[in-house]
Design a protein around this motif. Structure first.
Motif, short mmCIF file in Angstrom:
data_model
loop_
_atom_site.label_atom_id
_atom_site.label_comp_id
_atom_site.label_asym_id
_atom_site.label_seq_id
_atom_site.Cartn_x
_atom_site.Cartn_y
_atom_site.Cartn_z
N GLU A 26 57.51 22.80 69.20
CA GLU A 26 58.75 22.76 70.11
C GLU A 26 58.90 21.07 70.54
OE1 GLU A 26 60.20 25.22 71.83
OE2 GLU A 26 59.52 26.10 70.05
N GLN A 27 57.89 20.33 70.52
CA GLN A 27 57.91 18.95 70.90
C GLN A 27 58.71 18.33 69.75
OE1 GLN A 27 55.35 16.25 69.27
NE2 GLN A 27 55.65 14.57 70.80
N LEU A 28 58.75 18.60 68.53
CA LEU A 28 59.64 18.12 67.52
C LEU A 28 60.84 18.62 67.70
CD1 LEU A 28 57.13 18.13 64.50
CD2 LEU A 28 57.43 15.92 66.12
N LEU A 29 61.24 19.90 67.94
CA LEU A 29 62.55 20.28 68.20
C LEU A 29 63.02 19.57 69.29
CD1 LEU A 29 61.96 24.20 67.27
CD2 LEU A 29 63.28 22.31 65.73
N ASP A 30 62.54 19.42 70.61
CA ASP A 30 63.01 18.54 71.67
C ASP A 30 63.36 17.31 71.37
OD1 ASP A 30 62.41 20.85 73.07
OD2 ASP A 30 60.45 19.95 74.09
N THR A 31 62.77 16.59 70.43
CA THR A 31 63.14 15.30 69.82
C THR A 31 64.22 15.24 69.03
OG1 THR A 31 60.67 14.70 69.83
CG2 THR A 31 62.26 13.28 68.49
N ALA A 32 64.39 16.31 68.22
CA ALA A 32 65.64 16.46 67.29
C ALA A 32 66.82 16.78 68.10
CB ALA A 32 65.19 17.58 66.24
N LEU A 33 66.81 17.60 69.12
CA LEU A 33 67.85 17.88 69.90
C LEU A 33 68.18 16.60 70.60
CD1 LEU A 33 69.62 19.98 71.10
CD2 LEU A 33 67.93 20.44 73.08
N ARG A 34 67.43 15.92 71.09
CA ARG A 34 67.85 14.43 71.76
C ARG A 34 68.63 13.64 70.98
NH1 ARG A 34 62.68 14.95 74.30
NH2 ARG A 34 61.64 13.39 72.69
N ILE A 35 68.19 13.72 69.68
CA ILE A 35 68.73 12.83 68.47
C ILE A 35 70.26 13.24 68.44
CG2 ILE A 35 68.82 12.00 66.38
CD1 ILE A 35 65.72 12.12 66.33
N MET A 53 63.71 13.62 58.88
CA MET A 53 62.38 13.48 59.28
C MET A 53 61.86 12.26 59.67
SD MET A 53 61.97 16.91 58.42
CE MET A 53 60.60 17.40 57.76
N ALA A 54 62.24 11.18 59.08
CA ALA A 54 61.84 10.01 59.78
C ALA A 54 62.23 9.46 61.04
CB ALA A 54 62.26 8.74 58.90
N ALA A 55 63.17 9.87 61.46
CA ALA A 55 63.81 9.49 62.76
C ALA A 55 63.09 10.61 63.80
CB ALA A 55 65.30 9.64 62.91
N VAL A 56 63.03 11.88 63.49
CA VAL A 56 62.13 12.60 64.23
C VAL A 56 60.60 12.06 64.52
CG1 VAL A 56 61.36 15.03 64.75
CG2 VAL A 56 63.47 14.56 63.78
N ALA A 57 60.07 11.60 63.54
CA ALA A 57 58.80 10.93 63.58
C ALA A 57 58.66 9.87 64.41
CB ALA A 57 58.17 10.58 62.29
N GLU A 58 59.67 8.82 64.34
CA GLU A 58 59.89 7.77 65.09
C GLU A 58 60.01 7.98 66.66
OE1 GLU A 58 62.30 3.74 65.36
OE2 GLU A 58 62.65 4.88 63.59
N HIS A 59 61.06 8.73 66.70
CA HIS A 59 61.23 9.08 68.30
C HIS A 59 60.42 9.88 68.87
CE1 HIS A 59 65.22 6.96 68.45
NE2 HIS A 59 65.25 7.62 67.21
N GLY A 60 59.49 10.65 68.02
CA GLY A 60 58.67 11.80 68.58
C GLY A 60 57.33 11.37 68.66
#
Length: 215
Positions: free
Chosen positions: A26-35, A46-53
């Protein structure tokens, strides 16, 4: 040895908070949604989600095998939230004694209110889908039309309730729903882009005028 300067300890590496697998997803999906909301689908990697998350890439890969799997999960989650919003918009249909015009206006109000309270979800649906894998584009296109069938029914009931002099029989319901749905999607984008200028109350005042006076 006395007098030698003491070097400061190196800063501790920050580690992601340990979460249960479902919570991490859920946390990673929230991060992807913000991006998606701020930069578009093409920027979701995957790299962007890792960095922003605030996690490492292996943590992201533990939850999602690849970018397509992550986007599929994101679209499934957000379109489910959108369907729930449509269901909330239609609650007024079950209220006894409400005239079709009032039920229609209430449904539109609830819908636009939800757009304003879940802006990132609706941006995912209504904004450009460049960068979305082809297999997922149909899911978003279908989500855009989720309100179509209920809207057609509400408009049909409103037409049937108009006085005889209104000549409602001359109106093609398919044409009417195309017009109203197109306007509604444009208004939803305005609510997302500039909620202070295009507030729900202001929009509803115009809709009420277009639908005519209530009896």
């Amino acid at each position: 040895m006395a007098g030698l300067p003491v070097e400061p300890a190196p800063p501790r590496r920050r580690y992601a908070k340990r979460l249960l697998p479902a919570e991490r997803r859920e946390q990673l999906l929230d991060t992807a949604l913000r991006i998606v909301a701020s930069r578009g689908f093409a920027e979701v990697t995957m790299a962007a989600v890792a960095e922003h998350g605030g996690v490492t890439r292996p943590v992201v890969y533990d939850s999602f095998g690849n970018r397509d799997e992550l986007l599929a999960a994101l679209i499934e989650r957000e379109t489910a939230a959108m369907r729930a919003a449509v269901a909330r918009a239609l609650r007024g249909e079950r209220e006894s004694g409400a005239a079709p015009r009032e039920v229609l206006i209430d449904a539109l109000r609830r819908f636009l209110d939800d757009v304003g309270t879940m802006p990132d979800t609706w941006r995912l649906v209504y904004f450009p889908i460049d960068g979305v894998p082809p297999l997922l584009r149909d899911h978003i296109r279908k989500a855009r039309n989720e309100f179509r069938d209920p809207l057609r029914r509400l408009l049909g009931e409103w037409l049937a309730d108009l006085p005889p002099g209104a000549d409602a029989d001359a109106v093609d319901p398919d044409v009417l729903v195309e017009i109203v749905q197109g306007c509604l999607q444009t208004l939803a984008r305005r609510v997302l882009d500039d909620p202070r200028e295009f507030g729900v109350r202001r929009i509803l005042a115009a809709i009420e005028l277009v639908l005519g006076e209530s009896d």
